[in-house]
Design a protein around this motif. Structure first.
Motif, PDB file in Angstrom:
ATOM      1  N   ILE A 210       0.860  -1.178   0.000  1.00  0.00           N
ATOM      2  CA  ILE A 210       0.000   0.000   0.000  1.00  0.00           C
ATOM      3  C   ILE A 210       0.897   1.229   0.000  1.00  0.00           C
ATOM      4  CG2 ILE A 210      -1.793   1.289   1.216  1.00  0.00           C
ATOM      5  CD1 ILE A 210      -2.505  -1.353   2.681  1.00  0.00           C
ATOM      6  N   ALA A 211       0.838   2.032  -1.044  1.00  0.00           N
ATOM      7  CA  ALA A 211       1.574   3.297  -1.035  1.00  0.00           C
ATOM      8  C   ALA A 211       1.087   4.118   0.152  1.00  0.00           C
ATOM      9  CB  ALA A 211       1.359   4.051  -2.336  1.00  0.00           C
ATOM     10  N   CYS A 212       2.030   4.679   0.917  1.00  0.00           N
ATOM     11  CA  CYS A 212       1.649   5.363   2.151  1.00  0.00           C
ATOM     12  C   CYS A 212       2.276   6.740   2.210  1.00  0.00           C
ATOM     13  CB  CYS A 212       2.084   4.539   3.364  1.00  0.00           C
ATOM     14  SG  CYS A 212       1.507   5.208   4.947  1.00  0.00           S
ATOM     15  N   ILE A 213       1.457   7.725   2.544  1.00  0.00           N
ATOM     16  CA  ILE A 213       1.887   9.109   2.703  1.00  0.00           C
ATOM     17  C   ILE A 213       1.605   9.537   4.131  1.00  0.00           C
ATOM     18  CG2 ILE A 213       1.474  11.497   2.010  1.00  0.00           C
ATOM     19  CD1 ILE A 213       0.384  10.291  -0.655  1.00  0.00           C
ATOM     20  N   VAL A 214       2.596  10.174   4.761  1.00  0.00           N
ATOM     21  CA  VAL A 214       2.386  10.790   6.069  1.00  0.00           C
ATOM     22  C   VAL A 214       2.546  12.294   5.915  1.00  0.00           C
ATOM     23  CG1 VAL A 214       3.030  10.851   8.489  1.00  0.00           C
ATOM     24  CG2 VAL A 214       3.380   8.753   7.185  1.00  0.00           C
ATOM     25  N   THR A 215       1.481  13.033   6.218  1.00  0.00           N
ATOM     26  CA  THR A 215       1.572  14.493   6.219  1.00  0.00           C
ATOM     27  C   THR A 215       2.165  14.931   7.550  1.00  0.00           C
ATOM     28  OG1 THR A 215      -0.713  14.708   7.023  1.00  0.00           O
ATOM     29  CG2 THR A 215      -0.364  14.738   4.642  1.00  0.00           C
ATOM     30  N   LEU A 216       3.063  15.915   7.506  1.00  0.00           N
ATOM     31  CA  LEU A 216       3.862  16.297   8.666  1.00  0.00           C
ATOM     32  C   LEU A 216       3.657  17.754   9.064  1.00  0.00           C
ATOM     33  CD1 LEU A 216       7.131  14.551   7.423  1.00  0.00           C
ATOM     34  CD2 LEU A 216       5.503  13.650   9.116  1.00  0.00           C
ATOM     35  N   GLY A 217       2.515  18.322   8.722  1.00  0.00           N
ATOM     36  CA  GLY A 217       2.240  19.707   9.080  1.00  0.00           C
ATOM     37  C   GLY A 217       3.222  20.653   8.414  1.00  0.00           C
ATOM     38  N   ALA A 218       3.798  21.532   9.185  1.00  0.00           N
ATOM     39  CA  ALA A 218       4.724  22.522   8.653  1.00  0.00           C
ATOM     40  C   ALA A 218       6.000  21.900   8.092  1.00  0.00           C
ATOM     41  CB  ALA A 218       5.076  23.536   9.737  1.00  0.00           C
ATOM     42  N   GLU A 219       6.240  20.614   8.433  1.00  0.00           N
ATOM     43  CA  GLU A 219       7.438  19.926   7.937  1.00  0.00           C
ATOM     44  C   GLU A 219       7.226  19.289   6.566  1.00  0.00           C
ATOM     45  OE1 GLU A 219      10.344  20.173   9.566  1.00  0.00           O
ATOM     46  OE2 GLU A 219       9.187  21.504  10.871  1.00  0.00           O
ATOM     47  N   GLY A 220       5.999  19.337   6.030  1.00  0.00           N
ATOM     48  CA  GLY A 220       5.759  18.818   4.688  1.00  0.00           C
ATOM     49  C   GLY A 220       5.132  17.445   4.688  1.00  0.00           C
ATOM     50  N   ALA A 221       5.704  16.508   3.945  1.00  0.00           N
ATOM     51  CA  ALA A 221       5.141  15.163   3.816  1.00  0.00           C
ATOM     52  C   ALA A 221       6.219  14.191   3.386  1.00  0.00           C
ATOM     53  CB  ALA A 221       3.990  15.148   2.804  1.00  0.00           C
ATOM     54  N   VAL A 222       6.023  12.924   3.744  1.00  0.00           N
ATOM     55  CA  VAL A 222       6.898  11.856   3.272  1.00  0.00           C
ATOM     56  C   VAL A 222       6.015  10.750   2.718  1.00  0.00           C
ATOM     57  CG1 VAL A 222       7.015  10.718   5.542  1.00  0.00           C
ATOM     58  CG2 VAL A 222       8.809  10.314   3.845  1.00  0.00           C
ATOM     59  N   GLY A 223       6.414  10.147   1.623  1.00  0.00           N
ATOM     60  CA  GLY A 223       5.645   9.076   1.017  1.00  0.00           C
ATOM     61  C   GLY A 223       6.534   7.960   0.521  1.00  0.00           C
ATOM     62  N   ARG A 229      11.295   6.286  -1.713  1.00  0.00           N
ATOM     63  CA  ARG A 229      10.907   7.306  -0.743  1.00  0.00           C
ATOM     64  C   ARG A 229      10.862   8.676  -1.402  1.00  0.00           C
ATOM     65  NH1 ARG A 229      13.806  10.938   2.769  1.00  0.00           N
ATOM     66  NH2 ARG A 229      12.863  11.138   4.852  1.00  0.00           N
ATOM     67  N   ARG A 230       9.794   9.434  -1.125  1.00  0.00           N
ATOM     68  CA  ARG A 230       9.691  10.836  -1.532  1.00  0.00           C
ATOM     69  C   ARG A 230       9.503  11.678  -0.287  1.00  0.00           C
ATOM     70  NH1 ARG A 230       7.888   6.575  -5.031  1.00  0.00           N
ATOM     71  NH2 ARG A 230       7.815   7.339  -7.183  1.00  0.00           N
ATOM     72  N   ARG A 231      10.317  12.711  -0.162  1.00  0.00           N
ATOM     73  CA  ARG A 231      10.222  13.617   0.995  1.00  0.00           C
ATOM     74  C   ARG A 231      10.163  15.043   0.487  1.00  0.00           C
ATOM     75  NH1 ARG A 231       9.409  16.563   4.740  1.00  0.00           N
ATOM     76  NH2 ARG A 231      10.325  16.475   6.826  1.00  0.00           N
ATOM     77  N   LEU A 232       9.100  15.759   0.844  1.00  0.00           N
ATOM     78  CA  LEU A 232       8.918  17.138   0.400  1.00  0.00           C
ATOM     79  C   LEU A 232       8.769  18.055   1.595  1.00  0.00           C
ATOM     80  CD1 LEU A 232       6.326  16.768  -2.517  1.00  0.00           C
ATOM     81  CD2 LEU A 232       8.795  17.094  -2.710  1.00  0.00           C
ATOM     82  N   ALA A 233       9.470  19.179   1.569  1.00  0.00           N
ATOM     83  CA  ALA A 233       9.298  20.214   2.584  1.00  0.00           C
ATOM     84  C   ALA A 233       8.120  21.096   2.201  1.00  0.00           C
ATOM     85  CB  ALA A 233      10.567  21.052   2.693  1.00  0.00           C
ATOM     86  N   ALA A 234       7.392  21.573   3.192  1.00  0.00           N
ATOM     87  CA  ALA A 234       6.245  22.452   2.932  1.00  0.00           C
ATOM     88  C   ALA A 234       6.714  23.867   2.649  1.00  0.00           C
ATOM     89  CB  ALA A 234       5.297  22.446   4.119  1.00  0.00           C
ATOM     90  N   PRO A 235       6.119  24.545   1.673  1.00  0.00           N
ATOM     91  CA  PRO A 235       6.424  25.969   1.476  1.00  0.00           C
ATOM     92  C   PRO A 235       6.080  26.766   2.730  1.00  0.00           C
ATOM     93  CG  PRO A 235       5.183  25.068  -0.386  1.00  0.00           C
ATOM     94  CD  PRO A 235       5.158  24.028   0.684  1.00  0.00           C
ATOM     95  N   ALA A 236       6.889  27.769   3.039  1.00  0.00           N
ATOM     96  CA  ALA A 236       6.642  28.609   4.221  1.00  0.00           C
ATOM     97  C   ALA A 236       5.537  29.609   3.920  1.00  0.00           C
ATOM     98  CB  ALA A 236       7.924  29.343   4.610  1.00  0.00           C
ATOM     99  N   VAL A 237       4.490  29.610   4.757  1.00  0.00           N
ATOM    100  CA  VAL A 237       3.366  30.540   4.586  1.00  0.00           C
ATOM    101  C   VAL A 237       2.916  31.027   5.952  1.00  0.00           C
ATOM    102  CG1 VAL A 237       2.551  29.441   2.457  1.00  0.00           C
ATOM    103  CG2 VAL A 237       1.647  28.687   4.667  1.00  0.00           C
TER     104      VAL A 237
END
Length: 302
Positions: A210-223, A229-237
């Protein structure tokens, strides 16, 4: 097409200086009334992100039903499969503090009467995606997932509100979307010792397929998907509140999959949508549109 089987609510949102503790009363200056519910929010998010969307669920025969359906109808979500039940329309009571964090109590109402048998009358196929959450009965979610799998489509579950998913439902999933707390609940329900979101997502992908994504709030997401593995930082807003950020992420992610984007491209668009939702107060009023999502993707990830 994306079929969302899920809840429709009205949200009563109150700003407070701080969130109350157990047994404590905190006074807010006023409240706002918005359409909401995880199913409705994610349907609207997928639609605004460019997908063709049908929503399956239930509302009451009360005045709140029209509010719950209003923005969905205005944006062109297919609503002919939403039943009118002999129960009050679902409602959520939301307090939002000065930092944008929230506490939410949900009264199920008509959502408890949502039925998956409605999908049997729909024409479903390989290109379709079923999007699920946990604000309608799990047995009905399972029936809906089994119907979509028989049709050859994909099934995405947002494990929210947090709770242990049924083994049979896990067996129907292609993608699982969780936040950090929901990831821990998933690991505990499966008897896994992992506590880090990254490790939980990796194991879900490796052992369950099962492809799995964890959203990390201000830290972005990892999937994790297919062992990658894909790791993205969230844009600062500047955060106004986080209500519907997760729903905006999930709906936009599903819309991108439906449009033919791969896992990474869909993850980028989900994160952009969730980020944009934090900049506007309320649930459905904060759900961004495709143009804004693509603009932020271009600025932040490309």
């Amino acid at each position: 097409m994306i079929v969302v089987f899920g809840s429709l609510n009205v949200d009563l949102v109150t700003p407070v200086e701080r969130l109350p503790g157990a047994g404590e009363t905190v006074i807010g200056p006023a409240y706002a009334l918005h359409p909401g519910g995880k199913g409705a929010n994610q349907a609207l998010a997928a639609r605004r992100a460019g997908a063709e969307v049908a929503l399956v669920g239930a509302v009451g025969r009360d005045a709140f039903a029209d509010i719950a359906l209003s923005l969905l109808a205005a944006d062109g979500v297919e609503l002919s499969h939403v039943a009118r039940a002999e129960a009050p329309t679902g409602a959520a009571f939301i307090a939002v503090d000065a930092e944008g964090a929230n506490q939410i109590v949900v009264a199920a109402g008509a959502n408890a009467l949502a039925r998956a048998e409605v999908l049997s009358a729909m024409t479903l196929g390989e290109g379709d995606i079923l999007l699920l959450q946990r604000e309608v009965p799990e047995a009905e979610c399972l029936a809906a997932a089994e119907r979509m799998k028989r049709a050859g489509g994909r099934v995405v579950l947002n494990l929210a509100p947090a709770g242990p998913p049924a083994e049979a439902l896990l067996g129907c999933l292609d993608v699982l979307v969780v936040n950090e707390h929901e990831a821990l609940v998933l690991a505990q329900s499966l008897g896994w010792p992992e506590r880090e979101p990254d490790d939980i997502a990796r194991r879900c992908d490796a052992e369950r397929g099962i492809a799995c994504i964890v959203t990390l709030g201000a830290e972005g997401a990892v999937g994790w998907h297919g062992g990658v593995r894909r790791r993205l930082a969230a844009p600062a807003v500047a955060v106004v509140d986080t209500v519907a950020a997760g729903d905006s992420f999930t709906g936009a992610f599903a819309a991108a999959l439906s449009a033919g984007y791969g896992f990474s491209g869909a993850l980028q668009r989900g994160l952009a949508a969730g980020t944009l939702a934090c900049m506007v107060a309320g649930a459905q009023p904060s759900v961004p549109r495709r143009e804004a999502i693509e603009a932020l993707v271009g600025e932040s990830f490309i």
